[in-house]
Every structure is written in C-alpha cells, then in structure tokens.
Design an enzyme around this catalytic site. Sequence first.
Site, mmCIF file in Angstrom:
data_model
loop_
_atom_site.group_PDB
_atom_site.id
_atom_site.type_symbol
_atom_site.label_atom_id
_atom_site.label_comp_id
_atom_site.label_asym_id
_atom_site.label_seq_id
_atom_site.Cartn_x
_atom_site.Cartn_y
_atom_site.Cartn_z
ATOM 1 N N ARG A 151 0.949 -1.374 0.070
ATOM 2 C CA ARG A 151 -0.009 -0.108 -0.059
ATOM 3 C C ARG A 151 0.846 1.223 -0.137
ATOM 4 N NH1 ARG A 151 -5.521 -1.887 3.292
ATOM 5 N NH2 ARG A 151 -5.561 -3.621 2.195
ATOM 6 N N GLU B 242 0.416 4.106 0.831
ATOM 7 C CA GLU B 242 -0.051 5.191 2.036
ATOM 8 C C GLU B 242 1.006 6.214 2.302
ATOM 9 O OE1 GLU B 242 -1.587 2.265 4.524
ATOM 10 O OE2 GLU B 242 -3.578 2.092 3.832
ATOM 11 N N ARG C 173 1.365 2.322 13.166
ATOM 12 C CA ARG C 173 0.616 1.080 13.070
ATOM 13 C C ARG C 173 0.538 0.990 11.612
ATOM 14 N NH1 ARG C 173 -5.256 2.791 15.254
ATOM 15 N NH2 ARG C 173 -4.406 3.152 17.237
ATOM 16 N N HIS C 174 1.286 1.446 10.744
ATOM 17 C CA HIS C 174 0.886 1.498 9.315
ATOM 18 C C HIS C 174 2.407 1.038 8.627
ATOM 19 C CE1 HIS C 174 -2.609 4.001 9.633
ATOM 20 N NE2 HIS C 174 -3.215 3.058 8.681
ATOM 21 N N GLU D 285 -7.752 -1.349 14.821
ATOM 22 C CA GLU D 285 -8.482 -2.299 13.883
ATOM 23 C C GLU D 285 -7.550 -3.335 13.479
ATOM 24 O OE1 GLU D 285 -9.800 -0.405 10.088
ATOM 25 O OE2 GLU D 285 -9.066 -2.599 9.348
ATOM 26 N N SER E 289 -10.652 -6.657 9.052
ATOM 27 C CA SER E 289 -11.815 -6.051 8.675
ATOM 28 C C SER E 289 -12.397 -7.031 7.668
ATOM 29 C CB SER E 289 -11.922 -4.719 8.229
ATOM 30 O OG SER E 289 -11.269 -4.587 6.911
ATOM 31 N N ARG F 163 -0.708 -6.431 12.950
ATOM 32 C CA ARG F 163 -1.420 -5.723 13.953
ATOM 33 C C ARG F 163 -1.834 -6.467 15.058
ATOM 34 N NH1 ARG F 163 -4.965 -1.142 11.640
ATOM 35 N NH2 ARG F 163 -3.503 -0.081 10.457
HETATM 36 P P1 AMO Z 1 -8.359 -3.653 4.910
HETATM 37 O O1 AMO Z 1 -7.697 -2.531 4.214
HETATM 38 O O2 AMO Z 1 -9.142 -3.173 6.219
HETATM 39 O O3 AMO Z 1 -9.165 -4.467 4.435
HETATM 40 O O4 AMO Z 1 -7.321 -4.548 5.700
HETATM 41 C C1 AMO Z 1 -7.352 -5.898 6.156
HETATM 42 C C2 AMO Z 1 -6.187 -5.570 7.776
HETATM 43 O O5 AMO Z 1 -5.151 -5.486 7.112
HETATM 44 C C3 AMO Z 1 -4.486 -4.471 8.089
HETATM 45 N N1 AMO Z 1 -3.698 -3.348 7.219
HETATM 46 C C4 AMO Z 1 -2.429 -3.166 7.468
HETATM 47 N N2 AMO Z 1 -1.619 -3.283 8.415
HETATM 48 C C5 AMO Z 1 -0.531 -2.690 8.634
HETATM 49 N N3 AMO Z 1 -0.303 -1.490 7.601
HETATM 50 C C6 AMO Z 1 -0.956 -1.253 6.872
HETATM 51 N N4 AMO Z 1 -0.913 -0.124 6.008
HETATM 52 C C7 AMO Z 1 -2.411 -2.142 6.747
HETATM 53 N N5 AMO Z 1 -3.424 -1.808 5.838
HETATM 54 C C8 AMO Z 1 -4.178 -2.833 6.329
HETATM 55 C C9 AMO Z 1 -5.139 -4.174 9.108
HETATM 56 C C10 AMO Z 1 -6.647 -4.202 8.608
HETATM 57 O O6 AMO Z 1 -7.575 -4.424 9.364
HETATM 58 N N6 AMO Z 1 -9.724 -6.684 1.466
HETATM 59 C C11 AMO Z 1 -9.939 -6.270 2.681
HETATM 60 C C12 AMO Z 1 -10.417 -7.092 3.826
HETATM 61 C C13 AMO Z 1 -11.769 -7.767 3.488
HETATM 62 O O7 AMO Z 1 -12.649 -7.472 3.533
HETATM 63 O O8 AMO Z 1 -11.529 -9.301 3.392
HETATM 64 C C14 AMO Z 1 -9.106 -5.070 3.273
HETATM 65 O O9 AMO Z 1 -7.809 -5.212 2.555
HETATM 66 O O10 AMO Z 1 -5.068 -5.083 10.303
#
Ligand code: AMO
Length: 429
Positions: A213, A215, A221-222, A352, A355, A403
């Site tokens: 990602r 981002e 936490r990211h 979170e 999800s 996470r």
């Molecule tokens: P989402 O974008 O909420 O959902 O991601 C799911 C879980 O992945 C973890 N996560 C991350 N952890 C660390 N750094 C990040 N940048 C990051 N982005 C996400 C989190 C988050 O809750 N496709 C959907 C899931 C689904 O519906 O099956 C999805 O990607 O713990």
Amino acid sequence: MLRSHFSKEVSENDYGKKIRIAGWIEDIRNLGGIAFIILRDRMGRAQITIIKRMNPELFKEIVSLPRESVISAYGLCQKNEKVMNGWELLLEDMEILSKASTPLPMGVIDKVNVDFDTRLDNRFIDLRREETKAIFMIRHSFIKHASDFLRKRGFIEVHTPKITASSSEGGTEVFKLDYFGKDAYLVQSPQLYKQILMATGFDRVYEIAWYFRAEEHDTSRHLNESTAIDIEMAFISNEEDVMKIAEEMTNYTIQKILDENSKELEILNVDIDLPSLPYPRIKYDEVVEILQREIDFKWGDDLGTDEENLLAKHLEYELYFITKFPLETKPFYAMPNGKYARAFDLEYKGMEIASGAQRIHDYEMLVNRMESLGMNVKNFEDYLKAFKYGMPPHGGFGYGIERFLMRFLNLKNIRECILFPRDRKRIRP
Ligand code: AMO
C-alpha cells in the site's frame, strides 16, 4: 555435523561424555588461569570452560576471539550445578567458523538502549536478542495455529498474484511498476482473487497474504508492505458467519500461544487471559453515540486512530467487533443493507486488526454499485466476469498479522512485528 547437541538438548545422560556444541560467543570472562565462555545457539546458552595450563594455545585462541564470533566447540560435558543448565563443556578442541569484526554495530546482551533505527539497520544482530527473537517465535506460532485452525474448518491455502493490472481495493494507494512496457501494480490485498475463487467451488480459501500500500502516512500502526491472513467463504447467510471464524480463530491461536510459548511470553512480559466468546458486537450507531458525548463526530465519518482510542476507553473489553457501518465508509464490494454495509471491523485495544464483510455476489448489483461510486468497470472485467456464471453468496476478512501481534504483545510500534519493515523512509535492509 558441526554440533551434536543444542544447548537445551543436553541431558543427564550426556554427563561424562564428549559433545559438540556450536553457536555465537556471547560473552568471555577471562580470569587469567581460567576462562568462561557463554555460547548462544537457537535454543539458549551454555557455558564453555577452559583452564589455561591444560591447553595454553587453545586458551589464548578462544579468549582473544571477538564477541559474536561463531565457533563449534568440542569437549567433555561435565555436571556442574553451579552453572547454567547444570553442566559445562570442558573445551578440548574448537573450530572457528566465522570471526566477528569489531566493534559490533550494536550489542546483543548489553542493557543500554539502542535506538530503533540502529536496531533495524542491523536487524541480523537485533534478531540475536532474546526479546526480538521472542516476537518472531510468537509470530511463527500465530501463523501456524491460524493455518491449522482454518484447515480444520475446511479452508484450503491458496496463493494469488501479487502483480496485477488493476488496483484491487479501488483506491489510488498503489505501487505502480513497469511490466514489459505496460502499467502494472502491486496488489493492495488478495481481495479480487479470493472473491473470484468463490465462483470455483473451492468454497473456503485462505492466504497468508502480502499487502502493498502506497499510503503516505507514517505512523506506528501502518506499514507500506504488510502481511495478513485473508479468508473468503461461500454459502454464508450473512457477515455473522464470517465474524464467527474471525473470533474463533483468534481465541484458538491465543490459547495455543499461551500453551506453547510461555518462555517467549515471559521474556516479553506478556500476561493475558483468554477472552471469552463471542466477542461483543457494537454497532457503528452506538459508537457514534459514545463519541458524540465527547467530540464532534458526524454519522458517516470514518473512525480514525483518535476515535478508536476514545471508544476503547469507554469499553471494558479488549477484543470487540464494530458492525453495521455506513455503506459509504466501506469498499465497493461490501454488501449493502439499507444505508448500512454488511461489514465489520475487529478491534483489539482500540486498533483495527481485521476487517471483513459479506460481499455483493449479484453481477448487476455489483456493476451498479461500482458505477455509482464512479469506478471504471472496464478495469475490472476479469473480476466481474466471475460473477456472471454462478457466484454463491460469500464473505471474508483480512486480518493484519503485524496488527494482531502489536496488540497481543503490547508493542508500541508495528515495525517490531515484521522482519524488515517497509515504510515511507525505509526500503533497506
Ligand atoms: P483492510 O484494508 O481493512 O481490508 O485491511 C485488512 C487488515 O489489514 C491490516 N492492514 C494493515 N496493517 C499494517 N499496515 C497497513 N498499511 C495496513 N493496511 C491494512 C489491518 C486491517 O484491518 N480486502 C479487505 C479485507 C476483506 O474485506 O477481506 C482489506 O484489505 O489489520
């Protein structure tokens, strides 16, 4: 072999016998006529003892080795209740396998606090430290037990592409790359592929997945490259079926880690009880009510870090679901239920960790939903095709491995939970 035993494998049966141990020299105490060397291997430590007058050459050689050099040591295993493990190795012969340079970029046993960047820059040494190693042993257990749980429940492990022609979550936060002259992207998640697999009859799939990602935010936490346990299951009645898997998987893995990783949990000072099932479900509308008592928060707003923390302060439990989100806060594939989505977040101590949702499985409904969001359906042809020729109702979740570990182990920074973190500033080592 360069070793006959690991440090922790030696038993009373070996006392009085010749053994060979191998590993890193953690410490050398040279008292002049006698020296004690602490050797570390993957299981623990052992003491090597050498008396100078018995073998002056060997004595000189070993005491002059820099710390963290790698050796294979041979000698008599002698009972000695005064030393660690209850035995010591009386050194007779040694092979130097790798001499460490000096000074070390960071210490392994020194109590001085090394800053996190130095630790990450020298991760191979950082991982020799007990605390760091313990995190990754627990990570290993978590993934193993989550996999075991899912396999027992009929999920098969799959591996979907990480290079793709369209963005998976619809957003713009993607890493673009050149694919033989064409544009391609690293996947943000296996979302589109795991849904396509629901049209195959596999019914239940899981993947230990990589998320990429782009981002911009740089937070504790990211990560820009993270891992997740992704599941997708067909023939569900609604999102509750998916939530049950998420909470039961969590409790199963926590119980297994409590049973099998007591040593690591002690090193990390973690003392937790198994949460009771089912986890509480809190509706988004209730969350709004709680938040509005203290801050300016509108129905339809996303829950950010501050809101999640504030909510957690009002709750007595650590693991809970937030359910019935406004449709506009969730991705295009979430199944609508009036103005709500059949979607949920699993929260752990105000963050979170997973999800998921029931998905739209009706082709027309999905196309309409995508168009209403201004998405170019042409870019999703391959995905959409799978909905036209028999697609059962389905849903799933993405569960962030780092996470979960961060919260389970009470770690302040998510980077502690991945070997070689990738963030905005870090692409090395
Ligand atoms: P989402 O974008 O909420 O959902 O991601 C799911 C879980 O992945 C973890 N996560 C991350 N952890 C660390 N750094 C990040 N940048 C990051 N982005 C996400 C989190 C988050 O809750 N496709 C959907 C899931 C689904 O519906 O099956 C999805 O990607 O713990």
